[in-house]
Write a protein that holds these residues in place. Sequence first.
Motif, mmCIF file in Angstrom:
data_model
loop_
_atom_site.group_PDB
_atom_site.id
_atom_site.type_symbol
_atom_site.label_atom_id
_atom_site.label_comp_id
_atom_site.label_asym_id
_atom_site.label_seq_id
_atom_site.Cartn_x
_atom_site.Cartn_y
_atom_site.Cartn_z
ATOM 1 N N GLN A 97 29.690 32.433 35.084
ATOM 2 C CA GLN A 97 31.045 32.495 35.610
ATOM 3 C C GLN A 97 31.932 31.401 35.030
ATOM 4 N N LEU A 156 32.273 38.895 37.029
ATOM 5 C CA LEU A 156 33.020 37.884 36.271
ATOM 6 C C LEU A 156 34.516 38.077 36.451
ATOM 7 N N ASN A 159 35.456 37.738 40.504
ATOM 8 C CA ASN A 159 35.321 36.364 40.998
ATOM 9 C C ASN A 159 36.451 35.472 40.501
ATOM 10 N N TYR A 160 36.974 35.787 39.326
ATOM 11 C CA TYR A 160 38.099 35.011 38.795
ATOM 12 C C TYR A 160 39.380 35.310 39.560
#
Length: 384
Positions: A97, A156, A159-160
């Motif tokens: 991540q 990815l 979560n950003y």
Amino acid sequence: MIIVEEVQNETQKKKFLEFPAQLYQRDKNYIRPRNQDIEEIFDPEKNKSFEDGECTRFLFKNKQNETVGKVAVFISGLYEQKQPTGGIGFFDCINDQQTADFIFDHCKMWLQQRGMEAMDGPINFGERDKFWGLLTEGFAEPLFGMNYNFPYYKELFENYGFKMYFEQLCFSRPIFADVSRIFTLMHTKHSRNPAISARPMKKNDLPKFAKDFTEIYNQAWAAHGEGKRLEEAKVLKMFKTMKPIINEHISWFVYENEKPIAMWMNLPDVNQWFKYLNGRFGIVEKLKFLWIKQFTKNEKMVGLVFGVVPEWQKKGIDGYMIWEGTQHLRKHTDFKTTELQWIGDFNPKMIKIAESLDTTVTRKLATYRFLFDRDQEFERHPIL
């Protein structure tokens, strides 16, 4: 520490192309895209998006000088959105991540410096028909021009802080599956009408079929949603480009006397042949391709366009055409499945048409959006 390299020289271009093959080397479903199909997107002489846009590619390396990610970031005057919105695409990253966040931050800064207020991804620097969306369901071999990625890419992005702008649905059906009874009934009905006939597309008469295709498309789709009117000359050029892979048993036109009223366009999924070429298409690979195409069964075809002129819609002519074509291709081809390229969830009319063809959703992709102003209200793609 992550090192950023802008892709400028041939060594960096090669690494940009080779990194995904290294990342997916143990994934049996991954099919490497042809190098030339990717490089043409970043060639200003071949991609009209450069006329009023800008695009840069980046590689990301760790302190051991190992590539851990790559991305293309771009702006395009053709990509009109509610707020100034840039794009990212051709994203690949290790399962980390922090590395992904670093890449996304870098893209965000690049776009902000150019006045953008949001970024969409993963999308293409050009048309939507290739390299668009993040695969979230249906991790099978990708069709030609379709993105493929690991399942962890979804985390990815989300979560950003990316949110789904729209979902892309792909529909499929087995060639030898039962056909809807209404299709066979409509076939029987229209077969009694001597004015109605169905014909497969022929390579030796491409100008005629280009003319008929243009006429049907412009009546059926030009005013539908985001449809654009097509020009006959451009359609003929497209048909001539496709000629080496056209299968004369799988694209069908329906006529009332000699007036074209419906079409069902399909092509073999060339990825079933390209997967043996490792992304290359030089002289040796072209010869190998011809050999593979001749002696390797291709069991998957791709639905490109389906259309019926307005005055014949809701009269069952689609059922007539599908059953006429299906009976023929079952006898004369090796195809076992057909898949419709993605349809946005913002297009319920097209989804309904796909569902009416006795298809089921077999894979999903997502187009994500990240608003730079985190207090701004997020809106999904409007329904057409």
